[in-house]
Design a protein around this motif. Structure first.
Motif, mmCIF file in Angstrom:
data_model
loop_
_atom_site.group_PDB
_atom_site.id
_atom_site.type_symbol
_atom_site.label_atom_id
_atom_site.label_comp_id
_atom_site.label_asym_id
_atom_site.label_seq_id
_atom_site.Cartn_x
_atom_site.Cartn_y
_atom_site.Cartn_z
ATOM 1 N N ILE A 106 0.391 3.819 -19.011
ATOM 2 C CA ILE A 106 -0.379 2.862 -20.579
ATOM 3 C C ILE A 106 -2.195 2.161 -20.114
ATOM 4 O O ILE A 106 -2.753 2.242 -20.405
ATOM 5 C CB ILE A 106 0.128 2.174 -21.484
ATOM 6 N N ASN A 107 -1.404 1.113 -18.847
ATOM 7 C CA ASN A 107 -2.768 1.046 -18.510
ATOM 8 C C ASN A 107 -3.652 1.590 -17.955
ATOM 9 O O ASN A 107 -4.913 1.230 -18.075
ATOM 10 C CB ASN A 107 -2.691 -0.100 -17.066
ATOM 11 N N GLY A 108 -3.413 2.958 -17.532
ATOM 12 C CA GLY A 108 -4.694 3.565 -16.913
ATOM 13 C C GLY A 108 -4.994 4.597 -18.528
ATOM 14 O O GLY A 108 -6.540 4.956 -17.928
ATOM 15 N N GLN A 109 -4.713 4.649 -19.194
ATOM 16 C CA GLN A 109 -4.886 4.950 -20.817
ATOM 17 C C GLN A 109 -6.111 3.933 -21.356
ATOM 18 O O GLN A 109 -7.191 4.400 -22.176
ATOM 19 C CB GLN A 109 -3.893 5.503 -21.806
ATOM 20 N N LEU A 110 -6.205 3.099 -21.192
ATOM 21 C CA LEU A 110 -6.573 1.622 -21.491
ATOM 22 C C LEU A 110 -7.746 0.972 -21.245
ATOM 23 O O LEU A 110 -8.259 0.624 -21.021
ATOM 24 C CB LEU A 110 -5.192 0.662 -22.152
ATOM 25 N N ASN A 111 -7.686 1.344 -19.497
ATOM 26 C CA ASN A 111 -8.762 1.087 -18.358
ATOM 27 C C ASN A 111 -8.948 2.348 -17.633
ATOM 28 O O ASN A 111 -8.367 2.128 -16.172
ATOM 29 C CB ASN A 111 -8.051 -0.225 -18.084
ATOM 30 N N PRO A 112 -9.564 3.158 -17.976
ATOM 31 C CA PRO A 112 -9.246 4.770 -17.354
ATOM 32 C C PRO A 112 -10.058 4.538 -15.498
ATOM 33 O O PRO A 112 -11.064 4.001 -15.985
ATOM 34 C CB PRO A 112 -10.468 5.746 -17.834
ATOM 35 N N GLY A 113 -8.885 4.767 -15.091
ATOM 36 C CA GLY A 113 -9.819 4.366 -13.178
ATOM 37 C C GLY A 113 -9.057 3.603 -12.794
ATOM 38 O O GLY A 113 -8.877 3.304 -11.843
ATOM 39 N N LEU A 114 -8.524 2.767 -13.608
ATOM 40 C CA LEU A 114 -7.809 1.836 -12.862
ATOM 41 C C LEU A 114 -6.029 2.179 -12.576
ATOM 42 O O LEU A 114 -5.469 3.194 -13.203
ATOM 43 C CB LEU A 114 -6.874 0.530 -13.944
ATOM 44 N N GLU A 115 -5.989 2.152 -11.003
ATOM 45 C CA GLU A 115 -5.367 2.780 -10.685
ATOM 46 C C GLU A 115 -3.640 1.387 -10.513
ATOM 47 O O GLU A 115 -4.113 0.457 -10.145
ATOM 48 C CB GLU A 115 -5.134 3.510 -8.658
ATOM 49 N N THR A 116 -2.890 1.646 -10.033
ATOM 50 C CA THR A 116 -1.378 1.014 -10.196
ATOM 51 C C THR A 116 -0.443 1.513 -8.756
ATOM 52 O O THR A 116 -0.472 2.620 -8.190
ATOM 53 C CB THR A 116 -0.303 1.272 -10.917
ATOM 54 N N LEU A 117 -0.738 0.928 -8.020
ATOM 55 C CA LEU A 117 -0.168 1.125 -5.970
ATOM 56 C C LEU A 117 1.328 0.224 -6.208
ATOM 57 O O LEU A 117 1.779 -0.586 -6.591
ATOM 58 C CB LEU A 117 -0.908 0.447 -5.309
ATOM 59 N N PHE A 118 2.180 1.305 -6.053
ATOM 60 C CA PHE A 118 3.427 0.264 -6.240
ATOM 61 C C PHE A 118 4.177 -0.121 -4.435
ATOM 62 O O PHE A 118 4.556 1.125 -3.464
ATOM 63 C CB PHE A 118 4.889 1.278 -6.079
ATOM 64 N N LEU A 119 4.339 -0.861 -3.846
ATOM 65 C CA LEU A 119 4.991 -2.015 -2.735
ATOM 66 C C LEU A 119 6.315 -1.691 -2.516
ATOM 67 O O LEU A 119 6.515 -2.133 -3.647
ATOM 68 C CB LEU A 119 4.655 -2.625 -2.208
#
Ligand code: PNS
Length: 169
Positions: A106-119
């Motif tokens: 959802i965050n990537g749809q709202l802000n295209p190009g935003l990546e989420t990395l999981f630790l």
């Protein structure tokens, strides 16, 4: 070279040792780690947003890459405003994966190009969550194994009937 920045968002009600582990690890990868206390202005937590920021700032004092901010809106909007393109989230186990993946999409749809990395959480901290901490606090259990000292200090100041043991006691 351009400095690398990530956002580590959360409710942090309150910050736990698990959160601190993620912040420390993110600080080894990024030049700047923006720790965002994202809160719903219509929802009240146990700790006020000001208290959460204060506890986080104190706990992050020894991590120069970390800065703490509060934001009462969408994560996607915050990252746009700050020009941040990477979000870090900790994963305690597979049970976190589904909801975290949905949030990342959802965050990537709202802000295209935003990546989420999981630790992946360090096994030492896998069982710790802020909701568990709040529950333990309600029943007067010792929180020292789960939260930074800044949280113990704030509890003793703001909830004197829930006094926690400190080294000074
Ligand atoms: O520590 P938490 O409660 O797991 O953190 C959740 C948080 C604050 C990161 C999430 O609820 C959030 O991003 N809230 C801001 C509002 C938003 O952007 N919602 C859309 C994401 S699906």
């Amino acid at each position: 070279m351009k400095e690398s920045v990530c956002l580590y968002p959360g409710s942090f009600d309150p910050v736990t040792l698990g959160h601190m582990d993620v912040i420390r690890r993110a600080a080894k990868i990024f030049d700047r780690v923006v720790v965002g206390v994202l809160h719903n202005p219509e929802k009240q937590g146990l700790f006020s947003v000001e208290q959460r920021v204060k506890m986080l700032r104190e706990a992050c004092k020894t991590i120069p890459q970390a800065e703490v901010i509060a934001y009462g809106g969408l994560l996607a909007q915050l990252t746009k405003e700050q020009g941040i393109t990477v979000v870090i989230r900790g994963l305690r186990g597979v049970s976190d994966l589904e909801s975290e993946t949905a949030m990342a999409r959802i965050n990537g749809q709202l802000n295209p190009g935003l990546e989420t990395l999981f630790l992946p959480a360090d096994p030492a901290f896998r069982e710790i969550s802020a909701s568990m901490v709040r529950q333990l606090l309600a029943f007067g259990a010792d929180l020292a194994p789960y939260v930074p000292r800044a949280v113990i200090k704030e509890i003793n100041k703001s909830f004197p009937n829930k006094h926690q043991k400190t080294r000074e006691d």
